[in-house]
Design a protein around this motif. Structure first.
Motif, mmCIF file in Angstrom:
data_model
loop_
_atom_site.group_PDB
_atom_site.id
_atom_site.type_symbol
_atom_site.label_atom_id
_atom_site.label_comp_id
_atom_site.label_asym_id
_atom_site.label_seq_id
_atom_site.Cartn_x
_atom_site.Cartn_y
_atom_site.Cartn_z
ATOM 1 N N ASP A 28 0.829 -1.217 0.000
ATOM 2 C CA ASP A 28 0.000 0.000 0.000
ATOM 3 C C ASP A 28 0.860 1.262 0.000
ATOM 4 N N LYS A 75 2.476 1.808 -3.374
ATOM 5 C CA LYS A 75 1.493 2.190 -4.402
ATOM 6 C C LYS A 75 1.048 3.646 -4.229
ATOM 7 N N GLN A 76 0.800 4.015 -2.953
ATOM 8 C CA GLN A 76 0.209 5.333 -2.705
ATOM 9 C C GLN A 76 1.231 6.460 -2.677
ATOM 10 N N ARG A 77 2.481 6.165 -2.278
ATOM 11 C CA ARG A 77 3.393 7.285 -2.005
ATOM 12 C C ARG A 77 4.693 7.282 -2.803
#
Length: 375
Positions: A326, A329-331
């Motif tokens: 996560d 993917k997000q940062r």
């Protein structure tokens, strides 16, 4: 004069060690199982000991003898003129690898060789060298293969992966040589920002900084065994060391970051960085994985999360791997991430598609280095 040498390496790193040897000027480089044969002069022997980031030790083969059983081994070892290699007041030790039908216990084989050497000394001088298994002046390596024994001198002494900066060990530490190899496998170069968000005792960021600043790892060692040999050329060695010191850089080309959520681990990493004289170069911080942010707009992440072999339980680790995916993917858009793992089930939880997989060993554990392009 050109000699043949044999570099011992961790399983799976033979090709990468061969490339490193070629870059250092070795000739006729030939990878084998857990080692690499190569040729070069005495200067190269010193240079590889001082510069190699990936190799464990460099052996210099001196004799190959017949050794189908203990009697033949003893007799043929005793025929070698050991005064060429060991002075009476020097200590020595024998390490043995390999076996055959008759010689199938390495400790017994090493004992036979030791006995043959000291018996020869006693017959000649009425005196003998002492044995020092911890820190011998001369370290002899014997490798039994079928009915032959290759006898070598170990030029390194203590394994080269021990850089001397690491009193502070994590629970499941990565060897320095494997950390250096991971940087090569990830095609990381010093102009690319680097981050290890689960840095433990700091081995990956420290090895990255050594590479970035072009610091020869052997400079931090107290000694090498080749310094005890009769043909040791101190002036040549000093020249190679001086040359290595001149080649060091003083500034990183791109920043190197390490973080971990465990306060004690971060303290260890800071101690190790200080001992390597890198504390002012590295940015090591205590950050929980869920709070990790990309420090720059591009870079390479390499991390070695627990695999459940020594640390953590499966359920906790499953959510850790999911969180890792996560966060990536997000940062971390624009970055490339590499995860070293020895547990297939856990890596599935990352939930991202890999763009590359490299099998390798961490100790005796078969692992995979997974590559993720984070677009």
């Amino acid at each position: 004069m050109t000699n043949q040498y044999f570099a011992t390496v961790a399983r799976g790193l033979e090709e990468i060690a061969a490339k490193e040897l070629e870059n250092l000027g070795a000739e006729n480089v030939n990878p084998d199982f857990t080692g690499v044969y190569f040729e070069g002069d005495k200067a190269l022997l010193y240079k590889v000991n001082i510069w190699s980031r990936i190799i464990f030790r460099i052996l210099v083969p001196i004799h190959t003898i017949n050794s189908k059983n203990a009697e033949e081994l003893y007799k043929n070892v005793k025929k070698i003129d050991w005064s060429d290699y060991i002075e009476i007041d020097q200590t020595f030790a024998v390490n043995c690898t390999g076996k055959n039908q008759q010689l199938n216990h390495t400790h017994f084989t090493a004992l036979q060789i030791k006995n043959a050497i000291v018996d020869q000394q006693r017959d000649r001088y009425n005196r003998r060298s002492n044995i020092d298994v911890k820190n011998p002046d001369i370290l002899i390596n014997a490798h039994i293969y079928e009915d032959e024994c290759i006898i070598s001198l170990d030029s390194s002494g203590d394994s080269l992966h021990r850089r001397g900066y690491r009193p502070a060990m994590g629970v499941a530490p990565l060897k320095e040589s494997l950390a250096a190899a991971l940087l090569e496998m990830a095609n990381w170069t010093p102009d690319i920002p680097f981050l290890d968000p689960m840095c433990g005792s700091g081995i990956l960021p420290i090895e990255a900084a050594f590479k970035s600043l072009n610091i020869a790892p052997g400079l931090s060692r107290n000694s090498f065994n080749f310094e005890q040999w009769p043909d040791f050329d101190a002036a040549l060695c000093d020249e190679i060391i001086e040359d290595a010191i001149q080649q060091q850089k003083h500034e990183l080309d791109a920043p190197i970051f390490g973080s971990d959520e465990d306060f004690e681990m971060v303290q260890q990493a800071i101690i190790n960085a200080k001992r390597s004289d890198l504390d002012h170069q590295l940015k090591i911080t205590q950050v929980a994985l869920e709070n990790v942010e990309a420090p720059t707009d591009h870079g390479i992440i390499i991390c070695n999360p627990p695999y459940g072999k020594r640390l953590g339980n499966a359920q906790e680790l499953g959510s850790l791997y999911k969180q890792l995916g996560d966060v990536f993917k997000q940062r971390f858009k624009g970055w490339t991430a590499y995860v070293l793992s020895g547990n297939k089930e856990l890596t599935k939880k990352i939930g991202l598609r890999t763009s590359g997989r490299i099998p390798l060993y961490n100790g005796s554990l078969l692992c995979t280095l997974l590559k993720y392009e984070l677009y």
